[in-house]
Design a protein around this motif. Structure first.
Motif, PDB file in Angstrom:
ATOM      1  N   GLU A 142       8.346  99.337  52.287  1.00 61.88           N
ATOM      2  CA  GLU A 142       8.054  98.544  53.431  1.00 61.88           C
ATOM      3  C   GLU A 142       6.796  97.853  53.573  1.00 61.88           C
ATOM      4  N   LYS A 180      15.286  96.791  46.582  1.00 61.25           N
ATOM      5  CA  LYS A 180      15.840  97.932  46.729  1.00 61.25           C
ATOM      6  C   LYS A 180      17.109  97.866  45.576  1.00 61.25           C
ATOM      7  N   ASN A 181      18.129  96.928  45.718  1.00 63.80           N
ATOM      8  CA  ASN A 181      19.294  96.586  44.744  1.00 63.80           C
ATOM      9  C   ASN A 181      18.654  96.495  43.461  1.00 63.80           C
ATOM     10  N   SER A 182      17.683  96.119  42.968  1.00 64.41           N
ATOM     11  CA  SER A 182      17.181  95.472  41.714  1.00 64.41           C
ATOM     12  C   SER A 182      16.641  96.748  40.975  1.00 64.41           C
ATOM     13  N   LYS A 185      14.739  92.410  56.308  1.00 63.82           N
ATOM     14  CA  LYS A 185      15.970  93.288  55.781  1.00 63.82           C
ATOM     15  C   LYS A 185      16.707  92.790  54.699  1.00 63.82           C
ATOM     16  N   LYS A 186      16.166  91.514  54.463  1.00 61.07           N
ATOM     17  CA  LYS A 186      17.140  90.878  53.337  1.00 61.07           C
ATOM     18  C   LYS A 186      16.143  91.093  52.041  1.00 61.07           C
ATOM     19  N   SER A 187      14.803  90.987  52.216  1.00 57.77           N
ATOM     20  CA  SER A 187      13.795  91.179  51.097  1.00 57.77           C
ATOM     21  C   SER A 187      14.097  92.617  50.584  1.00 57.77           C
ATOM     22  N   LYS A 188      14.103  93.617  51.555  1.00 59.04           N
ATOM     23  CA  LYS A 188      14.074  94.941  51.317  1.00 59.04           C
ATOM     24  C   LYS A 188      15.497  95.324  50.297  1.00 59.04           C
ATOM     25  N   ARG A 189      16.705  94.694  50.863  1.00 59.87           N
ATOM     26  CA  ARG A 189      17.850  94.683  50.199  1.00 59.87           C
ATOM     27  C   ARG A 189      17.780  94.213  48.899  1.00 59.87           C
ATOM     28  N   ILE A 190      17.135  92.997  48.646  1.00 57.23           N
ATOM     29  CA  ILE A 190      16.898  92.401  47.267  1.00 57.23           C
ATOM     30  C   ILE A 190      16.216  93.374  46.358  1.00 57.23           C
ATOM     31  N   SER A 210      13.957  87.300  55.434  1.00 57.45           N
ATOM     32  CA  SER A 210      13.614  88.414  56.396  1.00 57.45           C
ATOM     33  C   SER A 210      13.319  89.756  55.868  1.00 57.45           C
TER      34      SER A 210
END
Length: 126
Positions: free
Chosen positions: A42, A16-18, A9-14, A7
């Motif tokens: 985005e 961004k957190n990296s 949202k999940k891609s963004k979190r992965i 998703s």
């Protein structure tokens, strides 16, 4: 094989957190991203991942999937694969950076459980 898409949202979190997405590089490199009415991360998630665009100066998605043949068969895009698995497996992000050498050469990273490439990207390249 069609790549599995997380998703937004999940891609963004992965990603961004990296800490491995370089918005300045991305905007300098891709004119359509500069013209887009959305944040660089985005835009990258919507278009860059599918098109194997470089998320930073150092990660080469085309080289990564050619060098590591299992990536072509992987269910995730090269950059997501690298973040989720490649970093831990000490895979190279491009043909020039060797994470094993980097960890052995730099004392402050030698006994660190983190990724050599993340260390280089966040601190070493400066």
């Amino acid at each position: 094989m069609k790549k599995k898409e997380f998703s937004f949202k999940k891609s963004k979190r992965i990603i961004k957190n990296s800490g491995l997405f370089d918005k300045v590089f991305y905007l300098r490199t891709y004119a359509d991203a500069r013209k887009a009415d959305e944040l660089p991360l985005e835009h990258f998630i919507k278009y860059g991942l599918k098109e194997n665009r470089k998320p930073n100066k150092y990660f080469d998605p085309f080289w990564y999937q050619e060098f590591y043949k299992d990536i072509k068969e992987s269910e995730v895009t090269p950059f997501i694969h690298y973040i989720l698995y490649g970093l831990k497996e000490n895979r190279k992000p491009n043909k020039y950076f060797d994470p094993i050498w980097y960890k052995e050469y730099y004392e402050d990273v030698k006994n660190d459980d983190g990724s050599a490439f993340q260390h280089y990207f966040l601190y070493g390249r400066k």
